[in-house]
Design an enzyme around this catalytic site. Structure first.
Site, PDB file in Angstrom:
ATOM      1  N   GLU A  53       0.824  -1.205   0.000  1.00  0.00           N
ATOM      2  CA  GLU A  53       0.000   0.000   0.000  1.00  0.00           C
ATOM      3  C   GLU A  53       0.862   1.260   0.000  1.00  0.00           C
ATOM      4  O   GLU A  53       0.623   2.207  -0.760  1.00  0.00           O
ATOM      5  CB  GLU A  53      -0.916   0.005   1.234  1.00  0.00           C
ATOM      6  CG  GLU A  53      -1.839  -1.198   1.337  1.00  0.00           C
ATOM      7  CD  GLU A  53      -1.259  -2.360   2.131  1.00  0.00           C
ATOM      8  OE1 GLU A  53      -2.042  -3.045   2.802  1.00  0.00           O
ATOM      9  OE2 GLU A  53      -0.021  -2.560   2.093  1.00  0.00           O
ATOM     10  N   CYS A  85      -0.268   0.196   7.933  1.00  0.00           N
ATOM     11  CA  CYS A  85      -0.703   0.636   6.608  1.00  0.00           C
ATOM     12  C   CYS A  85      -2.032   1.388   6.683  1.00  0.00           C
ATOM     13  O   CYS A  85      -2.314   2.240   5.842  1.00  0.00           O
ATOM     14  CB  CYS A  85      -0.824  -0.564   5.681  1.00  0.00           C
ATOM     15  SG  CYS A  85       0.774  -1.231   5.177  1.00  0.00           S
ATOM     16  N   GLU A 295      12.814 -31.078  -4.413  1.00  0.00           N
ATOM     17  CA  GLU A 295      13.116 -31.615  -5.737  1.00  0.00           C
ATOM     18  C   GLU A 295      13.550 -33.080  -5.684  1.00  0.00           C
ATOM     19  O   GLU A 295      14.250 -33.563  -6.567  1.00  0.00           O
ATOM     20  CB  GLU A 295      14.182 -30.760  -6.419  1.00  0.00           C
ATOM     21  CG  GLU A 295      13.689 -29.375  -6.789  1.00  0.00           C
ATOM     22  CD  GLU A 295      14.519 -28.711  -7.874  1.00  0.00           C
ATOM     23  OE1 GLU A 295      15.409 -29.371  -8.440  1.00  0.00           O
ATOM     24  OE2 GLU A 295      14.274 -27.521  -8.137  1.00  0.00           O
ATOM     25  N   GLY A 297      14.802 -36.954  -4.089  1.00  0.00           N
ATOM     26  CA  GLY A 297      14.256 -37.851  -5.113  1.00  0.00           C
ATOM     27  C   GLY A 297      12.973 -38.550  -4.700  1.00  0.00           C
ATOM     28  O   GLY A 297      12.195 -38.068  -3.859  1.00  0.00           O
TER      29      GLY A 297
END
Length: 367
Positions: A53, A85, A295, A297
């Site tokens: 913002e 904010c 990732e 195995g």
């Protein structure tokens, strides 16, 4: 209720939100509109820096008094590393705020009431599903202290990630591999098992796109990672560190060559299949790592699924068939006893990448 123009503006804010590296904070985007025109956009770049913002207000070429702010996530209403904010919105004189979804963090309660009590018109729920999905990782971290886990792999049509000899280069084409590197850039950490280190010797860095490297994480209960493994020293070009999670009773004589390379060794409990995965995730979450990509195995993927610790899958599917029962599959765990008990993907996306497909979705299991 919502006009096509309003949806278009929120789509722009959602696209803007995906920029930056805000962990452990959420991705947030904003756009400011007046008289049917977008005046400025903003996003949260990094923790401790301006929220979306405030960034949008600063990016406007002139005063935004009387304008409308579209923001993907409920504005914060507390003072942390930055100010509230809600106060920035009031100081800027914005007349209306359109919010995508509520903030899952408990300490922001009262933002909507604060703005409305000051005379700002507030609407909530524009593209709420998309905005909620954007902060699913942050929401999990806030709720559990654990990172949001995405299992990523490239597979053949028959679900294989490598031949029986371990050959996997390359199952997918250039476009798919480039997208995989974009995913690395958007992750806080990337995790593999020691089996992948021994068979593929990956660097686990971002190379095909401009971006920053995630922290590299290796599961290696007995410290079998070779001293010359690429993950320990990926070309001396990466500022990201490497963590090796090992069993507390692993061979202490092997510590020295890891420490000499700047690798951080993290002892954890030994589990049935190596290190205790839940403890690994707890330790990563304590470091403020929110977005974890796994990732492999196959046995690592299987363990995450068996323990119910995976949140999402991103599977690149190539139009190839190995046709070999001995080839390695995407996940080699205990598995489900019936189709009805199998994991399925929901809220699924499909993306064509050259000859390949990326199928991504959230894990869900029938009870």
């Amino acid at each position: 209720m919502w006009s096509d123009f309003e949806r278009g503006v929120m789509k722009r804010a959602l696209a803007e939100a995906k920029r930056g590296y805000p962990s452990p904070n959420p991705h947030v985007g904003a756009a400011i509109v007046r008289d049917g025109k977008i005046l400025s956009v903003g996003h949260h770049e990094r923790a401790g820096e301006a929220h979306a913002e405030v960034d949008a207000i600063r990016n406007a070429a002139a005063s935004v008094e009387g304008a409308t702010l579209f923001v993907t996530l409920e504005p914060c209403n507390h003072r942390g590393r930055t100010g509230p904010c809600t106060e920035a919105i009031l100081d800027a004189g914005l007349a209306r705020v359109v919010i995508g979804c509520p903030d899952p963090a408990p300490h922001v309660a009262g933002a909507v009431d604060r703005l409305r009590s000051a005379g700002v018109h507030v609407d909530v729920g524009l593209m709420e599903g998309e905005c909620t999905a954007l902060v699913a990782d942050f929401a999990k971290h806030i709720r559990t202290g654990l990172p949001f886990v995405t299992l990523k792999a490239a597979v053949t049509l028959d679900g294989k990630i490598a031949t029986r000899s371990g050959d996997s280069k390359w199952i997918t084409g250039e476009e798919a591999r480039t997208e995989a590197h974009r995913m690395r850039d958007r992750s806080d950490a990337i995790l593999v098992g020691v089996g992948t280190v021994l068979s593929d010797d990956p660097k686990l860095t971002v190379r095909r796109v401009e971006g920053r490297d995630p922290i590299r994480v290796v599961l290696d209960a007995d410290l079998r990672t070779p001293a010359g493994a690429a993950v320990l020293d990926p070309g001396q070009t990466s500022n990201a560190g490497t963590l090796i999670f090992h069993a507390a009773n692993a061979n202490a004589a092997r510590h020295e060559h890891f420490i000499a390379k700047g690798v951080e060794l993290v002892p954890v409990s030994r589990g049935e299949r190596g290190v205790e995965l839940l403890e690994v995730l707890q330790r990563l979450g304590e470091r403020g790592l929110v977005r974890l990509m796994v990732e492999g195995g196959a046995h690592v993927h299987g363990s995450f699924l068996d323990l119910g610790l995976a949140d999402r899958a991103a599977i690149f599917i190539a139009p190839r068939i190995l046709g070999d029962a001995g080839a390695l599959s995407f996940a080699a765990g205990s598995g489900a006893e019936s189709i009805e008990r199998a994991w399925r993907l929901v809220r699924t996306d499909f993306q064509a990448l050259g000859p390949d497909w990326l199928v991504a979705g959230d894990f869900e299991r029938m009870q």
